[in-house]
Design an enzyme around this catalytic site. Structure first.
Site, PDB file in Angstrom:
ATOM      1  CG  ASN A 114      -7.942 -21.606  61.391  1.00 40.23           C
ATOM      2  OD1 ASN A 114      -8.275 -20.465  61.056  1.00 40.23           O
ATOM      3  ND2 ASN A 114      -7.534 -22.129  62.466  1.00 40.23           N
ATOM      4  CD  GLU A 115      -5.900 -18.342  63.842  1.00 41.30           C
ATOM      5  OE1 GLU A 115      -7.070 -17.374  64.001  1.00 41.30           O
ATOM      6  OE2 GLU A 115      -5.788 -19.216  64.689  1.00 41.30           O
TER       7      GLU A 115
ATOM      8  CD1 TRP B  63     -12.575 -26.974  62.064  1.00 44.85           C
ATOM      9  CD2 TRP B  63     -12.117 -25.213  60.903  1.00 44.85           C
ATOM     10  NE1 TRP B  63     -12.106 -26.052  62.985  1.00 44.85           N
ATOM     11  CE2 TRP B  63     -11.764 -24.991  62.481  1.00 44.85           C
ATOM     12  CE3 TRP B  63     -12.018 -24.190  59.990  1.00 44.85           C
ATOM     13  CZ2 TRP B  63     -11.339 -23.767  62.491  1.00 44.85           C
ATOM     14  CZ3 TRP B  63     -11.451 -23.018  60.379  1.00 44.85           C
ATOM     15  CH2 TRP B  63     -11.173 -22.732  61.717  1.00 44.85           C
TER      16      TRP B  63
ATOM     17  CD  GLU C  61     -10.997 -17.408  63.213  1.00 44.93           C
ATOM     18  OE1 GLU C  61     -10.697 -17.131  64.405  1.00 44.93           O
ATOM     19  OE2 GLU C  61     -10.585 -18.271  62.640  1.00 44.93           O
TER      20      GLU C  61
ATOM     21  CE1 TYR D 264     -10.896 -14.666  68.515  1.00 46.56           C
ATOM     22  CE2 TYR D 264      -9.229 -14.961  66.506  1.00 46.56           C
ATOM     23  CZ  TYR D 264     -10.580 -15.217  67.065  1.00 46.56           C
ATOM     24  OH  TYR D 264     -11.671 -15.991  66.258  1.00 46.56           O
TER      25      TYR D 264
END
Length: 425
Positions: free
Chosen positions: A200-201, A80, A337, A294
């Site tokens: 992020n995402e 980050w 990820e 995920y």
């Protein structure tokens, strides 16, 4: 004449690629078709995620972590580039030693570039280079964790707004860009930066719900990706840029599944998330694609004992689909990820996921997340924030971390790192 024209076209393309490569500073990563390059040589890697590296207060622990990463064959680490707090949290942060880069007390944040702020990120960037590792640095978070988009929304527009105003409110965009400029200008000359990541995402929704202006086909995120990638490119003409997205598709042919006699449209394919992986990858200043896996968390209705649906098989399809999209766009792709809870689930799926990613020529493979033991700060025990903590010298573990003493899993990735290194040798 026809031969001459083909020859001229080939020569022109060769000249353009050579000119691009010659303009990239020494040690910087760039792309060549579907491959990454460093100093004109192909570069494929196994990497790691470690959001907590800049949160460590001990330089010795930062160094020990990079040393273990190097031993595992890690070449790129994603972390980050944001850590923001509300002004009401400042006293507690000072007492606990929490790393923070922004403090929000009004519609404008205040930068902390001191020893408890960006100087910690400075040390991470510097130490990465010492161990031959490059960093992917994300500018903000779609989620509230460590001060993401919701802080911008709440402080600038006030309560009651939807998540997607982050992408459209010009005051928010300006504030985000001010922070991005701070980070990019600080490290734009460093070869230790692999790439900048816009968020992020990113999704239409976050911890706040989506609004009616961010729906399938609205291209709200696509437009934001385009504008922000152009903004970063104007600041830094050499480092690569990527979205940081989860790789959601927007396919016109419906994809879904039946559950309890009800047809459920699949969020990963119907555009509801806001991304359009195929379209976003075509953006001029997006150098490579990213996606995440995920499946346990995305398909709780399907993932149950006795089901004929498995996270492993779904993940294999997801990997192939993104490889196909990257091939079509002629750009690299990173499995950025992925995580499964439960050791047996990991040992069952990860070898096949990693093997397929290698076979489909992924430029990078980055499990969530890297784990290290033997950290010494605060006696090896320290609450960082939320549930993130050092416990008995172990780095934060959300149930997905991979440690060196998990020999089977560790070897999956160290062996894959050797394969990646040998691909172009």
């Amino acid at each position: 004449m026809r031969f001459s024209l083909v020859y001229l076209l080939v020569s022109l393309v060769t000249f353009i690629f050579a000119k691009k490569a010659s303009n990239v500073p020494k040690g910087f990563a760039t792309t060549q078709g579907r491959n990454f390059e460093v100093d004109g040589k192909p570069f494929a890697f196994v990497g790691a995620n470690s959001y907590w590296l800049p949160l460590l207060t001990s330089k010795e622990d930062v160094e020990a972590t990079f040393k273990e990463m190097q031993a595992g064959g890690v070449k790129v680490v994603r972390t980050w580039g944001f850590n923001a707090i509300n002004g009401s949290e400042l006293a507690g942060a000072l007492q606990s030693g929490l790393t923070y880069y922004q403090v929000w007390n009004s519609t404008e944040w205040v930068l902390n570039d001191g020893p408890q702020g960006l100087q910690r990120l400075d040390y991470v960037v510097e130490t990465a280079g010492k161990y031959g590792i490059k960093l992917i640095v994300a500018f903000t978070n779609n989620w509230v964790g460590y001060g993401g988009t919701e802080l911008y929304i709440n402080w600038i527009t006030g309560a009651g707004k939807t998540h997607d105003v982050f992408y459209t409110d010009r005051r928010i965009v300006s504030s985000y860009q001010r922070y991005v400029q701070t980070i990019v200008n600080r490290y734009k000359h460093s070869p230790n930066i692999f790439a900048w990541e816009l968020m992020n995402e990113a999704r239409c929704s976050g911890d706040l719900p989506a609004g009616p202006n961010c729906v399938p086909g609205s291209n709200t995120l696509h437009t934001w990706y385009q504008e922000q990638s152009e903004f970063v490119r104007d600041l830094d003409s050499h480092h690569m840029i990527t979205t940081g997205g989860e790789g959601h598709f927007y396919w016109k042919t419906p994809v879904g599944y039946w559950w309890n006699n009800t047809w459920i449209s699949d969020y990963n394919y119907n555009g509801q998330a806001g991304e359009d992986f195929d379209l976003d990858l075509q953006l001029e200043n997006i150098d490579f694609g990213t996606y995440h896996i995920y499946a346990q968390y995305w398909y709780p209705l399907l993932d149950f004992p006795g089901s004929n649906w498995t996270t492993k098989s779904w993940g294999l399809e997801w990997i192939q689909q993104h490889a196909d999209a990257a091939k079509k766009a002629n750009k690299p792709v990173i499995l950025e990820e992925f995580g499964l809870s439960g050791y047996d689930n990991k040992t069952d799926a990860y070898p096949e996921w990693v093997d397929l990613a290698l076979k489909t020529e992924h430029g990078g493979i980055m499990p969530w997340q890297f784990g290290v033991n033997g950290l010494k700060e605060s006696g090896g025990n320290r609450l960082i924030k939320y549930a993130d903590a050092l416990i008995d010298g172990a780095s934060p573990d959300d149930g997905l971390a991979i440690y060196r003493n998990q020999t089977f899993l560790w070897n999956v990735f160290t062996n894959a790192a050797k394969v990646q290194a040998s691909r172009f040798s």
